[in-house]
Write a protein that holds these residues in place. Structure first.
Motif, PDB file in Angstrom:
ATOM      1  N   ASN A   1       7.112   3.387 -15.983  1.00 46.64           N
ATOM      2  CA  ASN A   1       8.334   4.030 -16.495  1.00 46.64           C
ATOM      3  C   ASN A   1       8.299   4.175 -18.007  1.00 46.64           C
ATOM      4  N   LEU A   2       7.774   3.149 -18.687  1.00 44.76           N
ATOM      5  CA  LEU A   2       7.672   3.213 -20.145  1.00 44.76           C
ATOM      6  C   LEU A   2       6.697   4.312 -20.565  1.00 44.76           C
ATOM      7  N   LEU A   3       5.566   4.382 -19.896  1.00 41.04           N
ATOM      8  CA  LEU A   3       4.576   5.405 -20.202  1.00 41.04           C
ATOM      9  C   LEU A   3       5.113   6.807 -19.886  1.00 41.04           C
ATOM     10  N   ASN A   4       5.966   6.906 -18.859  1.00 42.46           N
ATOM     11  CA  ASN A   4       6.576   8.197 -18.521  1.00 42.46           C
ATOM     12  C   ASN A   4       7.470   8.701 -19.654  1.00 42.46           C
ATOM     13  N   VAL A   5       8.177   7.769 -20.308  1.00 45.56           N
ATOM     14  CA  VAL A   5       9.029   8.151 -21.442  1.00 45.56           C
ATOM     15  C   VAL A   5       8.179   8.732 -22.564  1.00 45.56           C
ATOM     16  N   PHE A   6       7.090   8.042 -22.893  1.00 45.15           N
ATOM     17  CA  PHE A   6       6.194   8.533 -23.945  1.00 45.15           C
ATOM     18  C   PHE A   6       5.564   9.871 -23.556  1.00 45.15           C
TER      19      PHE A   6
ATOM     20  N   LEU B   1      13.270   5.702  -8.752  1.00 40.59           N
ATOM     21  CA  LEU B   1      13.727   5.354  -7.404  1.00 40.59           C
ATOM     22  C   LEU B   1      12.894   4.224  -6.799  1.00 40.59           C
ATOM     23  N   ILE B   2      11.595   4.229  -7.057  1.00 41.90           N
ATOM     24  CA  ILE B   2      10.740   3.143  -6.562  1.00 41.90           C
ATOM     25  C   ILE B   2      11.158   1.824  -7.209  1.00 41.90           C
ATOM     26  N   THR B   3      11.420   1.857  -8.522  1.00 39.21           N
ATOM     27  CA  THR B   3      11.857   0.646  -9.234  1.00 39.21           C
ATOM     28  C   THR B   3      13.191   0.156  -8.689  1.00 39.21           C
ATOM     29  N   TYR B   4      14.117   1.099  -8.440  1.00 37.66           N
ATOM     30  CA  TYR B   4      15.426   0.741  -7.882  1.00 37.66           C
ATOM     31  C   TYR B   4      15.277   0.102  -6.499  1.00 37.66           C
ATOM     32  N   LYS B   5      14.401   0.656  -5.677  1.00 40.99           N
ATOM     33  CA  LYS B   5      14.162   0.111  -4.338  1.00 40.99           C
ATOM     34  C   LYS B   5      13.605  -1.299  -4.422  1.00 40.99           C
ATOM     35  N   LEU B   6      12.686  -1.529  -5.351  1.00 40.27           N
ATOM     36  CA  LEU B   6      12.115  -2.863  -5.524  1.00 40.27           C
ATOM     37  C   LEU B   6      13.194  -3.872  -5.930  1.00 40.27           C
ATOM     38  N   ILE B   7      14.096  -3.451  -6.804  1.00 41.00           N
ATOM     39  CA  ILE B   7      15.134  -4.361  -7.299  1.00 41.00           C
ATOM     40  C   ILE B   7      16.140  -4.712  -6.206  1.00 41.00           C
ATOM     41  N   ILE B   8      16.615  -3.708  -5.461  1.00 42.93           N
ATOM     42  CA  ILE B   8      17.626  -3.997  -4.431  1.00 42.93           C
ATOM     43  C   ILE B   8      17.042  -4.753  -3.238  1.00 42.93           C
ATOM     44  N   ASP B   9      15.717  -4.652  -3.059  1.00 45.20           N
ATOM     45  CA  ASP B   9      15.067  -5.376  -1.961  1.00 45.20           C
ATOM     46  C   ASP B   9      14.358  -6.639  -2.441  1.00 45.20           C
TER      47      ASP B   9
ATOM     48  N   THR C   1       8.806  14.471  -9.593  1.00 44.93           N
ATOM     49  CA  THR C   1       7.751  13.663  -8.972  1.00 44.93           C
ATOM     50  C   THR C   1       7.285  12.498  -9.836  1.00 44.93           C
ATOM     51  N   ARG C   2       7.607  12.535 -11.129  1.00 40.75           N
ATOM     52  CA  ARG C   2       7.182  11.430 -11.991  1.00 40.75           C
ATOM     53  C   ARG C   2       8.377  10.569 -12.408  1.00 40.75           C
ATOM     54  N   LEU C   3       9.281  11.142 -13.197  1.00 38.10           N
ATOM     55  CA  LEU C   3      10.394  10.364 -13.738  1.00 38.10           C
ATOM     56  C   LEU C   3      11.320   9.854 -12.632  1.00 38.10           C
TER      57      LEU C   3
ATOM     58  N   ILE D   1       0.848  -1.208   0.000  1.00 34.12           N
ATOM     59  CA  ILE D   1       0.000   0.000   0.000  1.00 34.12           C
ATOM     60  C   ILE D   1       0.879   1.253   0.000  1.00 34.12           C
ATOM     61  N   ASN D   2       1.914   1.247   0.844  1.00 34.50           N
ATOM     62  CA  ASN D   2       2.763   2.427   0.961  1.00 34.50           C
ATOM     63  C   ASN D   2       3.599   2.662  -0.299  1.00 34.50           C
ATOM     64  N   TYR D   3       4.023   1.584  -0.953  1.00 29.30           N
ATOM     65  CA  TYR D   3       4.717   1.720  -2.233  1.00 29.30           C
ATOM     66  C   TYR D   3       3.838   2.461  -3.238  1.00 29.30           C
ATOM     67  N   LEU D   4       2.563   2.095  -3.266  1.00 18.09           N
ATOM     68  CA  LEU D   4       1.640   2.698  -4.233  1.00 18.09           C
ATOM     69  C   LEU D   4       1.344   4.156  -3.903  1.00 18.09           C
ATOM     70  N   ILE D   5       1.351   4.475  -2.622  1.00 16.88           N
ATOM     71  CA  ILE D   5       1.190   5.886  -2.234  1.00 16.88           C
ATOM     72  C   ILE D   5       2.369   6.702  -2.763  1.00 16.88           C
ATOM     73  N   LEU D   6       3.567   6.129  -2.686  1.00 18.34           N
ATOM     74  CA  LEU D   6       4.744   6.812  -3.234  1.00 18.34           C
ATOM     75  C   LEU D   6       4.598   7.015  -4.743  1.00 18.34           C
ATOM     76  N   SER D   7       4.025   6.036  -5.427  1.00 17.47           N
ATOM     77  CA  SER D   7       3.857   6.168  -6.876  1.00 17.47           C
ATOM     78  C   SER D   7       2.880   7.284  -7.220  1.00 17.47           C
ATOM     79  N   LEU D   8       1.977   7.610  -6.299  1.00 16.79           N
ATOM     80  CA  LEU D   8       0.988   8.661  -6.547  1.00 16.79           C
ATOM     81  C   LEU D   8       1.549  10.071  -6.360  1.00 16.79           C
ATOM     82  N   VAL D   9       2.817  10.181  -5.966  1.00 16.21           N
ATOM     83  CA  VAL D   9       3.459  11.493  -5.884  1.00 16.21           C
ATOM     84  C   VAL D   9       3.428  12.177  -7.254  1.00 16.21           C
ATOM     85  N   CYS D  10       3.382  11.360  -8.309  1.00 16.02           N
ATOM     86  CA  CYS D  10       3.361  11.911  -9.676  1.00 16.02           C
ATOM     87  C   CYS D  10       2.111  12.746  -9.950  1.00 16.02           C
ATOM     88  N   GLU D  11       1.089  12.639  -9.106  1.00 20.15           N
ATOM     89  CA  GLU D  11      -0.117  13.452  -9.300  1.00 20.15           C
ATOM     90  C   GLU D  11       0.187  14.943  -9.158  1.00 20.15           C
TER      91      GLU D  11
END
Length: 275
Positions: A250-255, A221-229, A214-216, A165-175
């Protein structure tokens, strides 16, 4: 040719309409059959934004794109405020070390995080339906519809299992960035297109700044955290689903960044022609 184009336009409507129906049926099943009453906040979110749509359409404009963008701006503003409140509150209570620990991000739930996620789920379902009804998309695989589908799948499964849940809240920072995306669209529909206007210049500065921060950067950073953990996750769907969701984001962010750059160049070019 016309029949082929009409047939192709029906494919995304059918696919995304069907997936939205299945999602709604799943949420209804969880609430009614499994008695998970806390998920009713998803329905509350849907009804709230549908009501906002009705009010704007009734009193301000009947233009489907303007109505949709205005409601999206409302969602971005409310979600950004709630996410900032949640993060600042947790920073003050726990500090960054405990707040961003693996256990806290995966199995913990910050105060207000569950309800904020449910409310946003309701919005994404509303927005998906509104865009399908008024055909506010283009292409065989519309990026915006795909974006909403990815979020609905990831958010809803997390709510069902009460994990990440908290990971997803971090992803919503892009709002925070979405606020300026929607502001730009509303501003242009209102006829304010002078790029030399100080407010328009400020809007573009904030648009780019929030896009990169807040987006890119945030999603990387969230992806990096997931990978190292990754080794800390239990066997199950949580890690693959999280990595799949973030890869899509991340792919959609590039577009999105490319589209934003094209829009910026186009506005500058139009202004030069006017001058």
């Amino acid at each position: 040719m016309a029949r082929a184009e009409e047939s192709n336009s029906k494919i995304p409507a059918f696919f995304f309409g069907a997936t939205l129906f299945l999602w709604a049926a799943s949420v209804a099943f969880e609430i009614v059959v499994n008695g998970r009453r806390h998920l009713t906040v998803v329905a509350v979110g849907f009804l709230f934004f549908q009501t906002a749509n009705f009010v704007i359409r009734r009193f301000i404009s009947i233009d489907p794109l303007l109505v949709n963008t205005s409601v999206s701006l409302l969602h971005s503003s409310l979600t950004s405020a709630s996410v900032v409140f949640i993060l600042v509150n947790q920073w003050m209570i726990k500090g960054p070390r405990e707040m961003f620990s693996h256990e806290e991000l995966v199995t913990g739930t910050w105060y207000g995080a569950y309800w904020a996620l449910c409310f946003s789920c309701g919005y994404f379902a509303y927005d998906q339906l509104d865009m399908l009804l008024y055909r506010l998309y283009s292409g065989l695989i519309p990026a915006i519809l795909l974006h909403h589908l990815i979020l609905l799948v990831c958010f809803t499964l997390a709510l069902y299992k009460d994990v990440t849940i908290n990971y997803l809240i971090l992803s919503l920072v892009c709002e925070l960035h979405s606020i300026f995306l929607h502001t730009r669209k509303v501003r242009r529909m209102a006829g304010v297109r002078d790029v030399n206007n100080p407010l328009v210049r400020l809007e573009w500065v904030l648009n780019w700044a929030t896009f990169f921060i807040t987006r890119l950067l945030c999603h990387i950073l969230i992806t990096y955290k997931l990978i190292i953990d990754a080794h800390k996750f239990d066997e199950g769907i949580e890690l693959p689903l999280a990595l799949f969701g973030m890869a899509g984001m991340n792919l959609l962010n590039v577009f999105l960044g490319l589209d934003l750059f094209k829009a910026f160049k186009r506005e500058r070019k139009q202004q030069k022609h006017q001058d």
